[in-house]
Motif scaffolding. Structure first.
Motif, short mmCIF file in Angstrom:
data_model
loop_
_atom_site.label_atom_id
_atom_site.label_comp_id
_atom_site.label_asym_id
_atom_site.label_seq_id
_atom_site.Cartn_x
_atom_site.Cartn_y
_atom_site.Cartn_z
N SER A 115 -47.49 -15.53 -19.76
CA SER A 115 -47.57 -15.48 -21.22
C SER A 115 -46.23 -15.88 -21.85
N ASP A 116 -45.28 -16.26 -21.01
CA ASP A 116 -43.95 -16.60 -21.53
C ASP A 116 -43.90 -18.01 -22.10
N ALA A 117 -43.32 -18.11 -23.27
CA ALA A 117 -43.24 -19.41 -23.93
C ALA A 117 -41.96 -20.15 -23.51
N PHE A 118 -42.01 -21.46 -23.62
CA PHE A 118 -40.84 -22.27 -23.24
C PHE A 118 -39.63 -21.94 -24.11
N HIS A 119 -39.89 -21.54 -25.38
CA HIS A 119 -38.73 -21.32 -26.24
C HIS A 119 -37.92 -20.09 -25.84
N LYS A 120 -38.44 -19.30 -24.89
CA LYS A 120 -37.66 -18.16 -24.38
C LYS A 120 -36.53 -18.64 -23.49
N LEU A 121 -36.67 -19.87 -23.00
CA LEU A 121 -35.65 -20.40 -22.10
C LEU A 121 -34.47 -20.91 -22.91
N ASP A 122 -33.34 -20.94 -22.24
CA ASP A 122 -32.14 -21.42 -22.93
C ASP A 122 -32.08 -22.95 -22.83
N LEU A 123 -32.95 -23.58 -23.61
CA LEU A 123 -33.02 -25.05 -23.57
C LEU A 123 -32.61 -25.63 -24.91
N HIS A 124 -32.24 -26.90 -24.88
CA HIS A 124 -31.90 -27.59 -26.12
C HIS A 124 -33.13 -27.58 -27.05
N PRO A 125 -32.93 -27.27 -28.35
CA PRO A 125 -34.08 -27.18 -29.26
C PRO A 125 -34.92 -28.46 -29.29
N HIS A 126 -34.25 -29.59 -29.13
CA HIS A 126 -34.99 -30.85 -29.15
C HIS A 126 -35.93 -30.95 -27.94
N LEU A 127 -35.46 -30.44 -26.82
CA LEU A 127 -36.29 -30.46 -25.60
C LEU A 127 -37.49 -29.53 -25.78
N ILE A 128 -37.22 -28.35 -26.36
CA ILE A 128 -38.33 -27.41 -26.59
C ILE A 128 -39.35 -28.02 -27.54
N SER A 129 -38.86 -28.65 -28.60
CA SER A 129 -39.84 -29.20 -29.55
C SER A 129 -40.61 -30.37 -28.92
N THR A 130 -39.96 -31.12 -28.02
CA THR A 130 -40.70 -32.19 -27.32
C THR A 130 -41.80 -31.60 -26.45
N ILE A 131 -41.46 -30.52 -25.74
CA ILE A 131 -42.46 -29.88 -24.87
C ILE A 131 -43.64 -29.37 -25.72
N ASN A 132 -43.28 -28.73 -26.85
CA ASN A 132 -44.33 -28.15 -27.69
C ASN A 132 -45.16 -29.19 -28.43
#
Ligand SMILES: Nc1ncnc2c1ncn2[C@@H]1O[C@H](COP(=O)(O)OP(=O)(O)OP(=O)(O)O)[C@@H](O)[C@H]1O
Length: 733
Positions: A132-149
C-alpha cells in the motif's frame, strides 16, 4: 460433461467396445490386418497402455453404454463413406461433389490409456504483488515521482520495488529474486535514474555509459531505453549511436561482446551501475563466457560501481554468478511469511545473506492469481484438442488473449499456417467475407528466432497492444516479455525445465492480474507433473474430453449426416464425430498438395529432432522411443507416419540437428551451442569469428581474467558447469 466425455474416450480405447472408426468402418479382413499392425506397433513402442487411469470396474458399464450408443448410431450405415468435406460449410470453398470421399481419420482407436494423475499436492511459494506504499514516500526527485505517477500511471509500489529501491538507493549491491511480472524492471530503473540525475557534474551524452543493463533477449526493451544494442540490427548504426553517446546502455550479452571486441567507441570508465536482469535466463542460454568477457572489460576500466542481479528463479548457477559479480550483496526475496521471509508490509529490510538456504534453490514463486492446469492427451488427439481449445476460448468466450508455446521454430511456422488457413474458415464464412469480429477473434501471430528482427518487433508490438489474439511462439517469448492482458498460456510441448515452465506461465497473471495456463502432455509424459511438484508447482487436471466437448457447440462442425435431434445431442459419440470432422479439415488441408504433405513431414521431423534434445534428467519422461510416430503424424495432419522417421534415423541425424549449415560450420559442441543460441546474442557470430581470428591477441575478452570485485577470477563463471540443456537446444527458439 466430464463423465460423458469419459465414456467417449474409454469406449474408444476398448477394442471390444470400439465403435467403427470411420462411418464406413473397416471390413473384417481389413480390421484383422489393422489389429495385427497395431499389436506390432505397440510391441515396438513404449506408448503401450500404461496403468489404467480409472478403475475398469467403474467404467465398464460406461464403455458398454458408449459402444451400444455407437452401434445404434451407425447401424445400417457401416458401408457409407463419410466425406468430411460435405459436412463443412465453407471450409474448403471448393465444389464438394467433385471431391473424392476420404476415409475419416482413425482418431479414437488404439490410443494409450490415460493414466490416473497421482499428484502430490504441494504448497506453492507465494508472493504478495502490491504494497500500500506510494512512490512519493521514497526519497526521490519530485520530477521522477511525478513521471512515475503521471506518465507511467503508477502510484503504489510492488513488494519487490518496496524492498529493493531503498537498498539500492543506499548504494548496496543486491541479488533480487521475485516472481515473474512483479515489477523488477522498475525496481532497478528508479534507483538508477535517481542516482544519475543526482550526480554533481551534470551528465553529458558524450560521457558514454553510466549504467550497463544486460538482458537475455532482444524484445523486452521498454520505456527507459536511451540506448539499445541488440542482435538483428545493423551494427554500423549502433556504432554511430555509441559514438554519439549512450548513458544507459541496455544490451544482450552477445551483442555487447561483439562491440567490445570490434568497436573502438565503447568505454566503461564512467560505469556506476552494472545490472544483470534475468540472470537465470542469461545462464540458461549459455552466456557465461560473454558475461565473463563483459565483467573483465568493465573491471578493467572501473572498480567503483553498484551491481544488481535480478532473477525470477534462483538456481545454483544464479547464486554462483551473484557470488562473482556482487560485492557483499543484500539478498532480496519477496516470499510470504510461510516461507520464512520478511513481510513486506512490516517494512523490514531483508537480511544480508550471500547464499539462499538449500531448500529455496530451485523452488519457484508463482503468482497467486494464476490457475495452472494440465491435460493428458493421446498424440493422435493433440491437434484437435488444441484446435478445440482455441475455438472454445476465442470463438465462444470474449476478450481472450492466448500464447501457445512450441518446441521449435518449424513447429510454430507449421501450426501458425495450418490454423490460419483452417480455423477462421470454421466460422462458416469464406475468409474474404468474414466480418471483422471473426478476424479479431482468430488473430493468429507468431514469434520465433528464425524471423527477422523487424518482423519480431512488429509482432511483439501488435500482440502487446491487442485485446485479443493467439500468439504461437517458441521460448524466445518465454522470458522478460511484458505482454499485457494475456489470459491463457498453453504449452503444446512441455518445456525443458521447471524454470522454463515458470517463465512461460509468467507471461500471464502479471502484476496482480488473473491468468490461466494449460500444459498439454501425452499419457507417456504424465510423470512430468511430479517433476513440477518437486519444485513446488501445483497443477490441476482438465480432462481431454472436456476440452473436446466444445466442438458440439460449433455449428459448422455438425457434419452432413442427418440424425435425429437426440443423436445430435452432445453425447460422447457426437463429440467423437465432430473431432473427426475437425481432424479431417486439417488432413484435407495438408493432403491437398504434395508440397503441403512434405511441409507437414518436415514439421514432424523438426518435432522429433527437438524432442530428442530434452535434457538427460527428463529423458525418462520425454524420449523419442516413447513416441508412436503414426500417432504423432496425426497431430501434423498426416494420414500415415512418413518412412524413415524412426528413432534410429533420428539418432543418425541428431548430430546435424535441424540446421544443415551447422554441420559445415561447427566443430565441437561449443561452437554448435553458440550458433544455436545466436538469436539471443548478436546475430553476427560469423563476423565475430573473423574478428576473433584477426584480433586473437588484442581482444579485451581474450586477455587473462583479472580479479573481479570479490577477488575471484571472472573465468570462474565460464568454468561453471553448464547446467542447462539449452545450449544444445535453442535451435528450438
Ligand atoms: N508499481 C507498479 N504499479 C503498476 N504497474 C507496475 C508497477 N511496477 C511495474 N508495473 C508494470 O508491471 C508490468 C511487469 O513489470 P516487469 O516487466 O518489470 O516485471 P518483471 O518482474 O521484470 O517480470 P519478468 O520476470 O517476467 O521479466 C509492467 O507492465 C510494468 O509496467
Amino acid at each position: 460433461m466430464a463423465a460423458a466425455g469419459g465414456l467417449l474416450l474409454r469406449a474408444a480405447e476398448s477394442p471390444a467396445a470400439a465403435a467403427p472408426e470411420t462411418l464406413s468402418g473397416p471390413r473384417p479382413a481389413q480390421a484383422r490386418r489393422h489389429a495385427e499392425a497395431t499389436k506390432r506397433k505397440y510391441r515396438a513402442s513404449s506408448e503401450a497402455p500404461p496403468a489404467k487411469r480409472r478403475s475398469a470396474v467403474v467404467f465398464l458399464p460406461a464403455k458398454r453404454a458408449a459402444a451400444e450408443e455407437a452401434q445404434r448410431t451407425f447401424k445400417g450405415k457401416a458401408q457409407k463413406t463419410f466425406s468430411p468435406n460435405e459436412s463443412l460449410v465453407g471450409v474448403s470453398g471448393k465444389n464438394r461433389e467433385q471431391k473424392p470421399c476420404i476415409r475419416t481419420s482413425s482418431l479414437f482407436k488404439n490410443n494409450p490409456e490415460i493414466p490416473e494423475l497421482h499428484r502430490p499436492v504441494v504448497k506453492q511459494v507465494q508472493e504478495q504483488v502490491f504494497t500500500s506504499d506510494a512512490f512519493h514516500k521514497l526519497d526521490l526527485h519530485p520530477h521522477l515521482i511525478s513521471t512515475i505517477n503521471t506518465v507511467l500511471n503508477m502510484t503504489s509500489m510492488t513488494s519487490v520495488q518496496k524492498q529493493s529501491i531503498p537498498v539500492l538507493l543506499e548504494g548496496r549491491d543486491a541479488l533480487v529474486r521475485s516472481q515473474t511480472g512483479s515489477g523488477k524492471t522498475l525496481a532497478y530503473c528508479i534507483p538508477v535514474v535517481q542516482s544519475l540525475q543526482a550526480m554533481k557534474s551534470k551528465i553529458q551524452r558524450s560521457d558514454g555509459p553510466y549504467a550497463l543493463v544486460l538482458v537475455p533477449t532482444r524484445e523486452p526493451f521498454t520505456w527507459i531505453v536511451p540506448g539499445v544494442l541488440m542482435g538483428g540490427e545493423r551494427k554500423k548504426s549502433e556504432k554511430a549511436r555509441l559514438r554519439k553517446g549512450i548513458n544507459i546502455l541496455i544490451s544482450t550479452p552477445g551483442r555487447l561482446v561483439d562491440h567490445i571486441k570490434s568497436t573502438k567507441n565503447i568505454h566503461f570508465s564512467r560505469i556506476r551501475w552494472l545490472i544483470l536482469d534475468e540472470a537465470d535466463r542469461i545462464l540458461d542460454l549459455g552466456f557465461e563466457k560473454d558475461i565473463t568477457v563483459i565483467l573483465n572489460a568493465v573491471n578493467a576500466e572501473c572498480q567503483q560501481r553498484q551491481n544488481v542481479l535480478l532473477s525470477a528463479t534462483l538456481t545454483e548457477g544464479v547464486t554462483r554468478l551473484a557470488d562473482i559479480s556482487l560485492l557483499d550483496p543484500v539478498q532480496i526475496s519477496v516470499l510470504d511469511q510461510h516461507h520464512g521471509q520478511s513481510d513486506p508490509e512490516q517494512g523490514t529490510l531483508p537480511e544480508v545473506s550471500p547464499l539462499p538456504p538449500d531448500d529455496e534453490l530451485d523452488s519457484f514463486a508463482i503468482p497467486g492469481s494464476l490457475d495452472q492446469h494440465v491435460t493428458l492427451v493421446p498424440s493422435k488427439l493433440k491437434l484437435v484438442s488444441l484446435a478445440a481449445f482455441i475455438l472454445q476460448k476465442c470463438k465462444f468466450e470474449k476478450d481472450q488473449k492466448m500464447i501457445i508455446f512450441f518446441l521449435s521454430c518449424e513447429l510454430v511456422e507449421f501450426y501458425y499456417h495450418l490454423f490460419l488457413r483452417t480455423l477462421p474458415a470454421c466460422s462458416g464464412v469464406p475468409a474474404s467475407r468474414q466480418p471483422p469480429s471473426a478476424s479479431t477473434r482468430f488473430k493468429f501471430l507468431r514469434l520465433h528466432g528464425n524471423m527477422e528482427q523487424e518482423e519480431r518487433t512488429a509482432v511483439f508490438e501488435e500482440f502487446s497492444h491487442s485485446k485479443t489474439g493467439i500468439l504461437l511462439c517458441t521460448d524466445v517469448a518465454a522470458r522478460g516479455l511484458d505482454l499485457p492482458q494475456v489470459t491463457w498460456i498453453v504449452q503444446y510441448n512441455a518445456p525443458s525445465s521447471p524454470a522454463e515452465y515458470i517463465h512461460r506461465i509468467g507471461r500471464t497473471a502479471r502484476i496482480g492480474c488473473r491468468g490461466s495456463s494449460l500444459l498439454i502432455l501425452a499419457p507417456s509424459e504424465a510423470e512430468y507433473v511430479n517433476s513440477l511438484a518437486s519444485h513446488k508447482i501445483n497443477v490441476s487436471e482438465i480432462h481431454v474430453e472436456d476440452i473436446l466437448s466444445v466442438l458440439t457447440r460449433d455449428g459448422c462442425l455438425k457434419g452432413s449426416r442427418r440424425g435425429t435431434q437426440k443423436s445430435r445431442a452432445a453425447g460422447p459419440q457426437e463429440i467423437r464425430r465432430r473431432a473427426t470432422v475437425l481432424q479431417t479439415v486439417f488432413e484435407d488441408y495438408v493432403h491437398s498438395s504434395e508440397r503441403r504433405v512434405s511441409w507437414a513431414k518436415k514439421a514432424l521431423q523438426s518435432f522429433i529432432r527437438a524432442y530428442a534434445t530434452y535434457p538427460r534428467e527428463l529423458k525418462h519422461i520425454f524420449h523419442v522411443r516413447s513416441l508412436h510416430l503414426g500417432h504423432v503424424a496425426k497431430s501434423f495432419g498426416l494420414r500415415d507416419a512418413p518412412q524413415n522417421l524412426g528413432v534410429s534415423a533420428v539418432k543418425r541425424r541428431k548430430g546435424n540437428l535441424n540446421r544443415p549449415d551447422l554441420h559445415k560450420k561447427t566443430r565441437g559442441k561449443h561452437r554448435l551451442a553458440e550458433i544455436l543460441r545466436s538469436e539471443y546474442s548478436s546475430g553476427i557470430e560469423a563476423s565475430v569469428a573473423k574478428v576473433k581470428k584477426q584480433n586473437k591477441h588484442a581482444a579485451p575478452g581474450s586477455q587473462p581474467c583479472r580479479a573481479i570485485r570479490t577477488g575471484r577470477p571472472a573465468s570462474a563463471v565460464g568454468k561453471q558447469k553448464q547446467r542447462s540443456p539449452c545450449n544444445g537446444k535453442t535451435q528450438r527458439d
